[in-house]
Scaffold this active site. Structure first.
Site, PDB file in Angstrom:
ATOM      1  N   HIS A  65       0.858  -1.188   0.000  1.00  0.00           N
ATOM      2  CA  HIS A  65       0.000   0.000   0.000  1.00  0.00           C
ATOM      3  C   HIS A  65       0.890   1.231   0.000  1.00  0.00           C
ATOM      4  CE1 HIS A  65      -4.092  -1.632   0.950  1.00  0.00           C
ATOM      5  NE2 HIS A  65      -3.343  -2.688   1.210  1.00  0.00           N
ATOM      6  N   TYR A  89      -7.724  -3.997  10.749  1.00  0.00           N
ATOM      7  CA  TYR A  89      -6.752  -4.882  11.423  1.00  0.00           C
ATOM      8  C   TYR A  89      -5.515  -4.141  11.926  1.00  0.00           C
ATOM      9  CZ  TYR A  89      -4.523  -5.149   6.751  1.00  0.00           C
ATOM     10  OH  TYR A  89      -3.949  -4.861   5.550  1.00  0.00           O
ATOM     11  N   GLU A  90      -5.353  -2.889  11.517  1.00  0.00           N
ATOM     12  CA  GLU A  90      -4.262  -2.089  12.084  1.00  0.00           C
ATOM     13  C   GLU A  90      -4.679  -1.473  13.425  1.00  0.00           C
ATOM     14  OE1 GLU A  90      -2.085   0.121   8.556  1.00  0.00           O
ATOM     15  OE2 GLU A  90      -4.172  -0.240   8.027  1.00  0.00           O
ATOM     16  N   ALA A 117      -7.971  -6.790  -2.669  1.00  0.00           N
ATOM     17  CA  ALA A 117      -7.542  -8.162  -2.936  1.00  0.00           C
ATOM     18  C   ALA A 117      -8.424  -9.052  -2.071  1.00  0.00           C
ATOM     19  CB  ALA A 117      -6.085  -8.338  -2.549  1.00  0.00           C
ATOM     20  N   MET A 214     -10.582  -8.020   3.760  1.00  0.00           N
ATOM     21  CA  MET A 214     -10.466  -7.297   5.031  1.00  0.00           C
ATOM     22  C   MET A 214     -10.662  -5.790   4.865  1.00  0.00           C
ATOM     23  SD  MET A 214      -7.072  -9.292   6.381  1.00  0.00           S
ATOM     24  CE  MET A 214      -6.878 -11.082   6.111  1.00  0.00           C
TER      25      MET A 214
HETATM   26  N1  HPA Z   1      -8.881 -13.910   2.974  1.00  0.00           N
HETATM   27  C1  HPA Z   1      -9.065 -12.646   3.434  1.00  0.00           C
HETATM   28  N2  HPA Z   1      -8.531 -11.586   2.874  1.00  0.00           N
HETATM   29  C2  HPA Z   1      -7.780 -11.766   1.772  1.00  0.00           C
HETATM   30  C3  HPA Z   1      -7.543 -13.041   1.238  1.00  0.00           C
HETATM   31  C4  HPA Z   1      -8.123 -14.159   1.872  1.00  0.00           C
HETATM   32  O1  HPA Z   1      -7.959 -15.332   1.454  1.00  0.00           O
HETATM   33  N3  HPA Z   1      -6.751 -12.863   0.157  1.00  0.00           N
HETATM   34  C5  HPA Z   1      -6.527 -11.534   0.038  1.00  0.00           C
HETATM   35  N4  HPA Z   1      -7.147 -10.869   1.023  1.00  0.00           N
END
Ligand code: HPA
Length: 275
Positions: A65, A89-90, A117, A214
């Site tokens: 990032h 999550y941070e 992603a 996430m």
């Molecule tokens: N799980 C959750 N978040 C993600 C994943 C995954 O498999 N791949 C990329 N971000």
């Protein structure tokens, strides 16, 4: 909390950003996830600023990032791209995670484009495929609209068509130009940072999720409260836990997103050009 990352704070941060980037009411604001920052390099007459140089803008700390904003033109239209985002999550509250959306709105963006992603849950999805987000499931245990009502927000926003149907169609229409499969499906947002267990993936599959990640969910909720039109794309970075013999790793996620970034740029170009 809601004041700190609320509408008034967003206006102040937007003023600072407008000053630094000389950006005039972008048509589209974009928040791009892990490894998908290549769009910024495709802009004409780019102006850049690091998040750290914009007072009040959240910092990001994750590999992949960039943590910078780029203003410029894409397909002749003014866009503002945020490469990198804060995550829950941070340790960030949902209000902070969604704050960049308030900044884009304060700058005048009417359309929000988000990418992330994600792990592919639907059995036909492969690493490197793209998925138009049709809908989401909020499993992040927080809603960024809790707290005092912010100026401009709808208190109880309708989420029955959170992801704009016309924008989804415009993206579907680009499929023939892409050399990777373009799906459309449901994104489940979890806080992470641990990836899911195999049992959790089986649960998510039964809940109707096609991909898991996430991010994105808090940003979409705030955008809808502000009346912005939303489009989102997940890059299927890996197949989710237990659906292949391989463990899930952030390195694989970055490898895959890097590999499809040209296709991703093509998709965004076509979308922005059609607006
Ligand atoms: N799980 C959750 N978040 C993600 C994943 C995954 O498999 N791949 C990329 N971000």
């Amino acid at each position: 909390m809601s004041q700190q990352f609320g509408a008034a704070a967003a206006r102040t941060t937007a003023d600072a950003m407008r000053d630094k980037l000389k950006v005039e009411a972008p048509v589209v604001g974009m928040i791009l996830g892990s490894g998908l920052g290549k769009v910024a390099a495709a802009l004409e007459s780019p102006r850049k600023v690091s998040y750290g140089d914009v007072p009040g803008f959240p910092r990001v700390s994750v590999v992949g990032h960039a943590g910078e904003a780029t203003a410029g033109k894409l397909e002749g239209r003014e866009v503002l791209v945020f490469s990198g985002r804060p995550h829950m999550y941070e340790g960030n509250p949902a209000q902070m995670v969604a704050f960049p959306v308030r900044v884009l709105h304060a700058l005048g963006a009417g359309v929000l484009f988000l990418s992330n992603a994600a792990g592919g849950i639907r059995r036909s999805y492969r690493a490197g495929d793209l998925m138009i987000i049709e809908d989401h499931i909020n499993l992040m245990s927080q809603n960024p609209l809790t707290g005092s009502l912010q100026e401009g927000d709808d208190r109880f926003p309708d989420m029955s068509e959170a992801y704009d149907a016309l924008l989804r169609k415009l993206m579907r229409d680009t499929a023939p130009e892409l050399s990777v499969p373009l799906h459309e499906g449901v994104y489940a947002g979890l806080t992470g940072p641990s990836y899911e267990t195999r049992a959790e993936i089986r649960m998510l599959e039964r809940l109707g999720a096609d991909a898991v990640g996430m991010s994105t969910v808090p940003e979409v909720i705030v955008a809808r409260a502000l009346g912005m039109r939303v489009a989102g794309v997940s890059c299927i970075a890996n197949v989710a836990s237990g659906l292949s013999a391989l463990p899930v790793s952030h390195t694989e996620v970055l490898d895959t997103t890097g590999r499809v970034s040209d296709q991703f740029v093509k998709l965004i170009r076509a979308l922005v050009g059609a607006l």
